[in-house]
Design a protein around this motif. Sequence first.
Motif, PDB file in Angstrom:
ATOM      1  N   VAL A 230       0.842  -1.205   0.000  1.00  0.00           N
ATOM      2  CA  VAL A 230       0.000   0.000   0.000  1.00  0.00           C
ATOM      3  C   VAL A 230       0.874   1.252   0.000  1.00  0.00           C
ATOM      4  O   VAL A 230       0.639   2.195  -0.766  1.00  0.00           O
ATOM      5  N   ALA A 488      -6.233   4.587   3.177  1.00  0.00           N
ATOM      6  CA  ALA A 488      -6.009   3.325   2.450  1.00  0.00           C
ATOM      7  C   ALA A 488      -5.645   2.192   3.402  1.00  0.00           C
ATOM      8  O   ALA A 488      -6.176   1.078   3.286  1.00  0.00           O
ATOM      9  N   LEU A 489      -4.757   2.463   4.351  1.00  0.00           N
ATOM     10  CA  LEU A 489      -4.380   1.425   5.314  1.00  0.00           C
ATOM     11  C   LEU A 489      -5.574   1.030   6.174  1.00  0.00           C
ATOM     12  O   LEU A 489      -5.767  -0.156   6.480  1.00  0.00           O
ATOM     13  N   ILE A 492      -7.888  -1.136   3.673  1.00  0.00           N
ATOM     14  CA  ILE A 492      -7.275  -2.366   3.145  1.00  0.00           C
ATOM     15  C   ILE A 492      -6.807  -3.286   4.265  1.00  0.00           C
ATOM     16  O   ILE A 492      -6.993  -4.503   4.203  1.00  0.00           O
TER      17      ILE A 492
END
Length: 518
Positions: A230, A488-489, A492
Amino acid sequence: MSADQKSADTKNGLLNRILNKVEVIGNKLPDPAVLFAALLVIIWGLSLIFAQFSYSEIDPRSGAPVEVQNLLAPAAMASFLANMVTTFTSFAPLGVVLVAMLGIGVAERSGFINVGIKLLLNNTAKVLLTPILILVAIVSHTAVDAGYVLVIPLGGIIFYAAGRHPLAGIAAAFAGVSGGFSANFVPSAIDPMLQGITQEAAQLLDPSVMLNPLNNWYFTAASSIVVVLVGWYLTDKVIEPRLKDVVVDGDPNEIPTIEEVTPRDRKAFNAGGLTMLLGVVLLAAAVWPETSAMRSPEGEIAAFDAPLMQSIVPIIFLLFWVPGIVHGFIAGTFKESKDVIVAMSKTMETMAYYLVMAFFCALFIKAFGDSNLGILIAMKGANFLQALAVPGSVTLVGIVALVAIINLFVGSASAKWLLISPIFVPMLMQLGISPDLTQAAYRVGDSVSNIVTPLLPYFPLVVVYCQRYVKGTGIGTLVSMMLPFSIALGIIWTAFLLLYWAIGIPLGVQANYVYPAL
């Protein structure tokens, strides 16, 4: 241009507009030092207001209802003034940063670090620079807070030396060190600390529950791959393209430069490297015996009370200071002993702004903790989530989200878990979810929002690292760079946890997904 390319450009354009807006708004905030001073005054006012009410939430530390303390009461204000000096001098990151930077500054100004980076760049494919940096940042967790004072500034130096934007390197390293705090291939002291808290919370419901200190190790190791991938994509495809028009206007005398490696430089680096290796060997020899004074009283190496873990910062100082001196005298950058002291003094000059920010940051964090407002926020959020009574998988997602929000106000991983684990762990045990899985969800939420909260004690230091290259860097600049990583982390990594659970891959040593254990 293809339809897919146009769609990508449109999405990137929208994302850039959003991040630019975040940056503009953030940079309109006062100077970080002034902001912390203002927040201190705000906390005083809020403590006065909320201290007038009673609350039903139980403080797990005392077993009594949470009580907000009025910081404007005469006794509280007298204590604040009497302890102001020690509040600042005992601010945890302060000593860590200054001592480590004294050693790293000598290694940098002697040329030892610069030559090492140049040799690294010569032997690393450019396309792999980002993932290697993030991976090193993740592994740095093993040395407690070493990543903040070592890996993050090196991220800027490495990218700048490679002809890339230094702020992108700082962002990638920050994402690995702090955003990926719970991801690591190597077990660290945080593992037994959290396990101990989780076990105590589980034993509130079932006194027979026993957990292994490495109950999340397999998951955190696998999570390292997720964080690297990522971070790699966002750094190269989102962050760095967005920085292409940001001019590097820092003081040329303060920006590390990477010159061509001469034979004399290589000889000096080899001598410095051998000195560092010798130091590591001597340290390993000192730690190896089971009766070593560097181990904990129980003979453990990674325990928090082990002198080795408590000596990480002095070890970093020595492992860079001594090799830096050796390199400097052989390379000719140091002519006399006074040059070493000058190098250390110059390094401290660059930390002056950080000292001012750290002063107000320390006072604010101390006041916020003393007020119990953070505890009140954590407990109300946990009780709200419990009242929703949703399915286990949804509850896990809720825990990740709630912990990420609480993390904006209460930064300490252990402090947060001490507060909310007595609610979450027994609650999920009653839903058939093991304490091991609940702890894994907590660790995800505890990591992903570190990089977007100015209340993180090391956040002001990262701003200073950025200002070394781009003078106008402010809180908004750093938050806008790190926000894509955080979002995003958060998404995801949470999805990865649910997939990991669905497949049934072991979470760690002697870990379970269900309670009671099968």
